[in-house]
Design a protein around this motif. Structure first.
Motif, PDB file in Angstrom:
ATOM      1  N   LEU A 190       0.491  -1.452  -0.039  1.00  0.00           N
ATOM      2  CA  LEU A 190       0.083   0.168   0.077  1.00  0.00           C
ATOM      3  C   LEU A 190       0.365   1.058   0.633  1.00  0.00           C
TER       4      LEU A 190
ATOM      5  N   ALA B 183     -15.414  -7.167   4.378  1.00  0.00           N
ATOM      6  CA  ALA B 183     -13.044  -7.165   3.869  1.00  0.00           C
ATOM      7  C   ALA B 183     -13.961  -7.237   3.574  1.00  0.00           C
ATOM      8  N   SER B 184     -14.409  -8.200   2.356  1.00  0.00           N
ATOM      9  CA  SER B 184     -13.884  -8.254   0.811  1.00  0.00           C
ATOM     10  C   SER B 184     -14.632  -6.929   0.461  1.00  0.00           C
TER      11      SER B 184
ATOM     12  N   THR C 274     -12.070  -3.972   0.629  1.00  0.00           N
ATOM     13  CA  THR C 274     -10.269  -4.220  -0.099  1.00  0.00           C
ATOM     14  C   THR C 274     -10.638  -4.405  -1.544  1.00  0.00           C
TER      15      THR C 274
ATOM     16  N   LEU D 151      -7.326 -12.416   2.774  1.00  0.00           N
ATOM     17  CA  LEU D 151      -7.135 -11.178   4.600  1.00  0.00           C
ATOM     18  C   LEU D 151      -7.398 -12.417   5.876  1.00  0.00           C
TER      19      LEU D 151
ATOM     20  N   LEU E 255      -9.904  -5.393  10.330  1.00  0.00           N
ATOM     21  CA  LEU E 255      -9.444  -5.268   9.362  1.00  0.00           C
ATOM     22  C   LEU E 255      -8.278  -4.720   9.141  1.00  0.00           C
TER      23      LEU E 255
ATOM     24  N   THR F 245      -5.021  -1.051   8.614  1.00  0.00           N
ATOM     25  CA  THR F 245      -5.164  -0.341   7.775  1.00  0.00           C
ATOM     26  C   THR F 245      -4.446  -0.282   6.549  1.00  0.00           C
TER      27      THR F 245
ATOM     28  N   PHE G 100      -4.093  -2.115   4.423  1.00  0.00           N
ATOM     29  CA  PHE G 100      -5.198  -2.721   2.815  1.00  0.00           C
ATOM     30  C   PHE G 100      -5.462  -1.277   2.769  1.00  0.00           C
TER      31      PHE G 100
ATOM     32  N   THR H 287      -8.601   0.850   0.533  1.00  0.00           N
ATOM     33  CA  THR H 287     -10.301   0.311   0.563  1.00  0.00           C
ATOM     34  C   THR H 287     -10.560   1.323  -0.707  1.00  0.00           C
TER      35      THR H 287
ATOM     36  N   HIS I 139      -9.658   3.715   7.931  1.00  0.00           N
ATOM     37  CA  HIS I 139     -10.126   3.281   6.283  1.00  0.00           C
ATOM     38  C   HIS I 139     -10.325   3.757   5.463  1.00  0.00           C
TER      39      HIS I 139
ATOM     40  N   PHE J 142     -15.371  -2.693  -4.921  1.00  0.00           N
ATOM     41  CA  PHE J 142     -13.913  -1.796  -4.977  1.00  0.00           C
ATOM     42  C   PHE J 142     -13.920  -1.418  -6.457  1.00  0.00           C
TER      43      PHE J 142
ATOM     44  N   ILE K 224      -5.097  -6.117  -6.322  1.00  0.00           N
ATOM     45  CA  ILE K 224      -6.511  -6.550  -5.606  1.00  0.00           C
ATOM     46  C   ILE K 224      -7.030  -7.875  -6.593  1.00  0.00           C
TER      47      ILE K 224
END
Length: 500
Positions: free
Chosen positions: A5, A77-78, A81, A88, A125, A127, A129, A131, A161, A366, A383
């Motif tokens: 990231l 979460a999916s 992200t 994850l 989750l 941070t 990752f 979003t 996030h 996403f 991703i």
């Protein structure tokens, strides 16, 4: 695939653009535990959802949208992200517990009564990752999250996030005891006596729309409804109780409390739509409505309806809902656990009143949002999802395979054992970890096109297809670096589960 990231850089300011030049607003309405067959536009004849139905008439309604998990935290979460829950390491809805775990692992020993050792899930989750909120915020969007999060409390809240606003900013993963106040959810959010949580969330989200109507915004309206505890408003409870008396006792959907909860959710969807119209921004606002996982079907749940004063109105010991014709529901590997409603309204882009059978995974939300906004993924970010914009606009197929992962035991509730599935073309393969002969995986194969209810296992008649799909599933786990279940060396087939 390793994820890096990098810092998000604000590339340009949108403050001086006029309405025609502005990128579209995105309103993402996510219900909790709203099943595939719960809205009336998806086939329910008991529940009444006129506002959800109106959305379907204004846009496209998908029949093959699947969450990556049959429970809330991994699925959410999916969505945020664009990454599979197995990548994850989030395999359980455990983000409200006190233990902070950012890395999944599978222990070497397990309970003697369980043949398979399930992975220990991450509980936040991380941070690190990306979003979709971070990406859109970097492009000049104002971002707000209203409602349930269940991906971790401070320092893992929506504020960390990519969201500018988080209401109610709570550690709680659901309504506290009931949907009615008085209840304190955080230092900044308290329900008054008799106030309904979903109604309050709707009003808070409407204020966000009013305050930001002159600039592009991203609004997550992630409802607490229709998750347990089961509390319906008394007038709606009475309405659906009367309606239920006219149904046969074996009707697929007949729970008056759950029906009342769905109508309250639908009412607030209607208020959001009205606020968008009144703000004069409907023509540049994308609206997406979905659910985190399939509907709850276990009759073991106790359904209670309360007045605002906390008095029990009644107890109904019948299933909350049914996902029929899909099999089973929340917390299972079957389609009733992961197939959910998905409706997209995009004025000027998506033809109104259309339907789509295209495969759409939760990880695709996403990148789809990013392309809809006219933004680009930051460099260095990888991703799992793919943009579904072509599928939504022209019907072009962009995905031919779906995956689901549920490596947990819920035998006492719904018979679930550690498993995973792959859907490729018209066929779905379910893999039960170490549950076959000689401790090999056991497989079930279904022709979903002709057997939507997963009633006829045709694995024995199709060994080549089983081999192909199982190899694809295995490769998927390699590519996502999934933490997988293990065979339990401590297993004793005579052992019994510990008493609770």
């Amino acid at each position: 695939m390793k994820l890096i990231l990098r810092s998000f850089i604000l590339l340009f300011s949108l403050s001086t653009l006029n309405a025609k030049e502005m990128p579209p607003n995105i309103v993402f309405i996510l219900a909790d535990d709203l099943g595939w067959a719960d809205p009336s536009c998806y086939g329910s004849t008991f529940h009444e959802t006129p506002h959800i139905d109106s959305l379907a008439k204004r846009g496209v309604k998908l029949s093959n949208f699947h969450s990556t998990s049959p429970v809330c935290s991994p699925a959410r979460a999916s969505l945020m992200t664009g990454l599979y829950a197995e990548r994850l390491g989030m395999t359980q809805p455990a983000c409200h517990i006190n233990l902070v775990s950012l890395k999944a692992h599978t222990p070497d020993k397990g309970w003697p009564h369980q043949k398979v050792i399930s992975p220990k899930s991450t509980t936040r989750l991380d941070t690190v990752f990306p979003t979709y909120a971070k990406v859109l915020k970097a492009q000049g969007y104002v971002t707000g999250h209203y409602g349930k999060w269940h991906l971790g409390h401070e320092p893992y809240t929506p504020l960390e996030h990519g969201f500018d606003v988080d209401v109610p900013h709570t550690k709680s993963h659901g309504p506290k005891g009931s949907y009615f106040g008085p209840k304190k959810y955080s230092d900044s959010f308290t329900l008054k006596k008799g106030e309904h949580l979903e109604d309050r969330m709707g009003q808070e989200a409407i204020e966000f729309i009013k305050e930001n109507k002159d600039r592009p915004f991203l609004l997550n309206y992630w409802a607490f409804s229709v998750h347990s505890p089961m509390f319906a408003k008394l007038d709606l409870l009475d309405k659906y109780r009367k309606k239920a008396t006219k149904l046969p006792t074996d009707a697929q959907q007949r729970n008056p409390i759950f029906a009342g909860m769905i109508e309250t959710f639908d009412d607030n969807v209607g208020l959001l739509l009205k606020a968008i119209d009144e703000a004069g921004i409907a023509d540049r606002t994308i609206i997406v409505l979905s659910s985190d996982n399939g509907g709850t079907i276990e009759s073991a749940y106790t359904h209670e309806a309360y007045w605002g004063n906390g008095t029990v109105e009644e107890i109904v010991d019948i299933p909350a809902t049914s996902n029929y014709p899909l099999k089973s529901g929340k917390g299972t590997i079957h389609d009733g656990g992961t197939a959910v409603p998905f409706i997209v309204v995009w004025p000027g882009k998506i033809k109104a009143g259309t339907k789509s059978d295209s495969y759409f995974s939760g990880v695709d939300v996403f990148p789809t949002f990013v392309e809809m906004a006219g933004a680009k993924m930051p460099s260095g970010v990888a991703i799992d999802g793919v943009s579904q914009v072509p599928a939504l606009i022209t019907g072009e197929e962009v995905r031919d395979t779906l995956y689901g992962y549920w490596p947990n035991y819920l035998v006492e509730r719904n018979g679930s054992i550690p498993s995973a599935w792959i859907r490729h073309g018209d066929y779905k393969l379910v893999s039960y970890f170490f549950d076959g002969k000689n401790n090999k995986h056991r497989y079930e194969l279904f022709d979903i096109k002709n057997d939507i209810g997963e009633n006829h296992n045709i694995a024995a008649q199709n060994p080549e297809r089983v081999a192909k799909l199982s190899a694809m599933l295995k490769q998927h786990f390699v590519e996502t670096e999934a933490v997988l279940p293990k065979l339990n060396p401590n297993y004793d087939p005579q052992a019994k589960a510990p008493q609770k």
